[in-house]
Design a protein around this motif. Structure first.
Motif, mmCIF file in Angstrom:
data_model
loop_
_atom_site.group_PDB
_atom_site.id
_atom_site.type_symbol
_atom_site.label_atom_id
_atom_site.label_comp_id
_atom_site.label_asym_id
_atom_site.label_seq_id
_atom_site.Cartn_x
_atom_site.Cartn_y
_atom_site.Cartn_z
ATOM 1 N N SER A 100 0.815 -1.218 0.000
ATOM 2 C CA SER A 100 0.000 0.000 0.000
ATOM 3 C C SER A 100 0.844 1.261 0.000
ATOM 4 O O SER A 100 0.332 2.358 -0.230
ATOM 5 C CB SER A 100 -0.920 0.008 1.228
ATOM 6 O OG SER A 100 -0.151 0.089 2.428
ATOM 7 N N ARG A 101 2.143 1.116 0.242
ATOM 8 C CA ARG A 101 3.045 2.270 0.282
ATOM 9 C C ARG A 101 3.722 2.547 -1.055
ATOM 10 O O ARG A 101 4.511 3.490 -1.167
ATOM 11 C CB ARG A 101 4.113 2.065 1.368
ATOM 12 C CG ARG A 101 3.534 2.086 2.776
ATOM 13 C CD ARG A 101 4.622 1.819 3.820
ATOM 14 N NE ARG A 101 4.098 1.963 5.169
ATOM 15 C CZ ARG A 101 4.065 3.109 5.854
ATOM 16 N NH1 ARG A 101 4.531 4.202 5.302
ATOM 17 N NH2 ARG A 101 3.582 3.158 7.067
ATOM 18 N N PHE A 102 3.482 1.719 -2.061
ATOM 19 C CA PHE A 102 4.061 1.986 -3.378
ATOM 20 C C PHE A 102 3.579 3.346 -3.879
ATOM 21 O O PHE A 102 2.403 3.674 -3.784
ATOM 22 C CB PHE A 102 3.659 0.894 -4.378
ATOM 23 C CG PHE A 102 4.256 -0.457 -4.082
ATOM 24 C CD1 PHE A 102 5.412 -0.583 -3.336
ATOM 25 C CD2 PHE A 102 3.649 -1.604 -4.567
ATOM 26 C CE1 PHE A 102 5.957 -1.819 -3.077
ATOM 27 C CE2 PHE A 102 4.187 -2.861 -4.312
ATOM 28 C CZ PHE A 102 5.343 -2.959 -3.554
ATOM 29 N N ILE A 103 4.478 4.114 -4.453
ATOM 30 C CA ILE A 103 4.167 5.469 -4.912
ATOM 31 C C ILE A 103 3.778 5.431 -6.396
ATOM 32 O O ILE A 103 4.584 5.040 -7.257
ATOM 33 C CB ILE A 103 5.364 6.416 -4.716
ATOM 34 C CG1 ILE A 103 5.822 6.391 -3.250
ATOM 35 C CG2 ILE A 103 5.002 7.828 -5.145
ATOM 36 C CD1 ILE A 103 4.767 6.810 -2.245
ATOM 37 N N ASN A 115 6.344 9.390 -16.470
ATOM 38 C CA ASN A 115 5.359 9.067 -17.507
ATOM 39 C C ASN A 115 5.462 10.005 -18.709
ATOM 40 O O ASN A 115 5.102 9.631 -19.830
ATOM 41 C CB ASN A 115 3.953 9.105 -16.920
ATOM 42 C CG ASN A 115 3.665 7.885 -16.047
ATOM 43 O OD1 ASN A 115 4.219 6.809 -16.270
ATOM 44 N ND2 ASN A 115 2.817 8.061 -15.045
ATOM 45 N N ARG A 116 5.977 11.210 -18.489
ATOM 46 C CA ARG A 116 6.203 12.140 -19.601
ATOM 47 C C ARG A 116 7.371 11.672 -20.466
ATOM 48 O O ARG A 116 7.353 11.797 -21.694
ATOM 49 C CB ARG A 116 6.489 13.543 -19.053
ATOM 50 C CG ARG A 116 6.605 14.615 -20.135
ATOM 51 C CD ARG A 116 7.016 15.951 -19.543
ATOM 52 N NE ARG A 116 8.380 15.942 -19.060
ATOM 53 C CZ ARG A 116 9.465 16.067 -19.840
ATOM 54 N NH1 ARG A 116 9.322 16.175 -21.155
ATOM 55 N NH2 ARG A 116 10.663 16.059 -19.317
ATOM 56 N N PHE A 168 5.165 4.014 -16.059
ATOM 57 C CA PHE A 168 6.580 3.809 -15.742
ATOM 58 C C PHE A 168 6.812 2.491 -15.008
ATOM 59 O O PHE A 168 7.898 1.917 -15.081
ATOM 60 C CB PHE A 168 7.099 4.985 -14.897
ATOM 61 C CG PHE A 168 6.690 4.945 -13.454
ATOM 62 C CD1 PHE A 168 7.559 4.464 -12.489
ATOM 63 C CD2 PHE A 168 5.440 5.394 -13.052
ATOM 64 C CE1 PHE A 168 7.197 4.421 -11.146
ATOM 65 C CE2 PHE A 168 5.065 5.366 -11.729
ATOM 66 C CZ PHE A 168 5.949 4.870 -10.767
ATOM 67 N N ILE A 169 5.793 1.959 -14.329
ATOM 68 C CA ILE A 169 5.955 0.711 -13.581
ATOM 69 C C ILE A 169 6.208 -0.462 -14.523
ATOM 70 O O ILE A 169 6.961 -1.384 -14.201
ATOM 71 C CB ILE A 169 4.700 0.440 -12.723
ATOM 72 C CG1 ILE A 169 4.488 1.578 -11.717
ATOM 73 C CG2 ILE A 169 4.830 -0.896 -11.977
ATOM 74 C CD1 ILE A 169 3.165 1.520 -10.993
ATOM 75 N N MET A 218 15.469 5.406 -11.845
ATOM 76 C CA MET A 218 14.576 6.473 -11.402
ATOM 77 C C MET A 218 13.218 5.901 -11.006
ATOM 78 O O MET A 218 12.639 6.281 -9.974
ATOM 79 C CB MET A 218 14.407 7.523 -12.506
ATOM 80 C CG MET A 218 15.621 8.372 -12.768
ATOM 81 S SD MET A 218 15.256 9.790 -13.847
ATOM 82 C CE MET A 218 14.951 8.969 -15.421
ATOM 83 N N ALA A 219 12.707 4.982 -11.828
ATOM 84 C CA ALA A 219 11.398 4.383 -11.548
ATOM 85 C C ALA A 219 11.413 3.612 -10.241
ATOM 86 O O ALA A 219 10.461 3.680 -9.450
ATOM 87 C CB ALA A 219 11.003 3.459 -12.701
#
Length: 300
Positions: free
Chosen positions: A38-41, A51-52, A77-78, A112-113
């Motif tokens: 639940s803490r995944f950003i 995502n850009r 991005f995931i 970065m991801a």
């Protein structure tokens, strides 16, 4: 696997457990540890930036590699995490799917991801606490060994860890950051900035005494780093090193961590035992199989 394995890939057959029973190998699975998952950003300015950047990067990847058999569609991005794992593994199997410059850029994006997706401090501490406790015990044992002039303190201790765990440690120590990696992604390398460790990465401590004072050097991929500050040149005392490691180590045992963040079955100890016994039995079986085959070949 849902897709065909790369040519030449020969996995060791091990028994797989369903996620709801797998407390040994997948502590981050949402069905196993919802308190961590639940803490995944997945929202925020850094997520928006990733995502850009994604469409342009994926366009380059598509031009060199039809990855649809690995990841059917890259939406956010995931999705790049699985894509990179396959591409890096293919390289080390001698079947590269991407050119080296593009693979390096993909590694930076992947790093970065990873930093963003797992950026919650408490979640990072969850993953690194057991590792840090081990390192603290080794450092304290080295100091004691030097004091007692014991030969034991000269021992080399080797540990193997998952790349993401190592990366979390680098983040905690200030050896990497999203901002630094973002510059590197654009080709600006004004500072040393560590990406997610891949195969053949390493780090180690060296504990020593100078003029009666204890120091600990931290070396990552052959380059010395100031462990207490992240600075390349500053020496770190052993006490500073120990204090910093303790500062991001959760004061909970492994069982307490799992009970706080994970949904354990009533007989969780049996689950651990069965998983470990099953894994070891399969490894033994594989070894016996190869020994028997070797004897047969020798006899023939």
């Amino acid at each position: 696997f849902k897709t065909a394995l790369p040519e030449g890939y020969q996995p060791v057959p091990v028994h797989s457990y369903y996620p709801e029973h797998n407390f040994v190998f997948t502590p981050y699975d949402p069905t196993v540890c919802p308190g961590i998952a639940s803490r995944f950003i997945t929202k925020g300015p850094e997520v928006d930036e990733l995502n850009r950047l994604l469409p342009s990067l994926i366009g380059k990847v598509k031009a060199e590699w039809n990855y649809s058999g690995v990841v059917p569609e890259v939406k956010t991005f995931i999705d790049i995490l699985s894509l990179f794992d396959y591409a890096m593994s293919a390289k080390f199997l001698g079947k590269p799917v991407l050119s080296e410059p593009l693979l390096k850029q993909l590694l930076t994006f992947y790093s970065m991801a990873t930093l963003v997706y797992f950026s919650d401090p408490e979640m990072m501490a969850f993953y690194t606490s057991e590792l840090n406790k081990l390192q603290l015990s080794f450092l304290e044992a080295a100091k004691k060994g030097i004091d007692q002039k014991s030969e034991d303190y000269k021992n080399l201790v080797v540990m193997v860890g998952h790349d993401v765990n190592m990366f979390f440690l680098f983040k905690q120590l200030g050896f990497t950051s999203f901002e630094c990696l973002r510059k590197k992604y654009d080709g600006v390398e004004s500072e040393t900035c560590y990406e997610n460790p891949t195969f053949a990465s390493s780090y180690f401590f060296e504990v020593y005494v100078e003029e009666g004072k204890y120091f600990a050097d931290f070396v990552v991929n052959g380059k010395k780093k100031g462990f207490c500050t992240g600075n390349d040149s500053e020496k770190c005392s052993l006490d500073e090193t120990i204090a910093r490691l303790k500062s991001f180590t959760l004061p909970l045992s492994k069982d307490e961590l799992l009970n706080k963040y994970c949904l354990l079955p009533e007989k969780n100890n049996d689950t651990y035992l069965k998983a470990l016994i099953g894994f070891n039995l399969v490894v033994i079986a594989v070894i016996v199989y190869f020994i028997v085959n070797m004897k047969r070949k020798t006899n023939n």
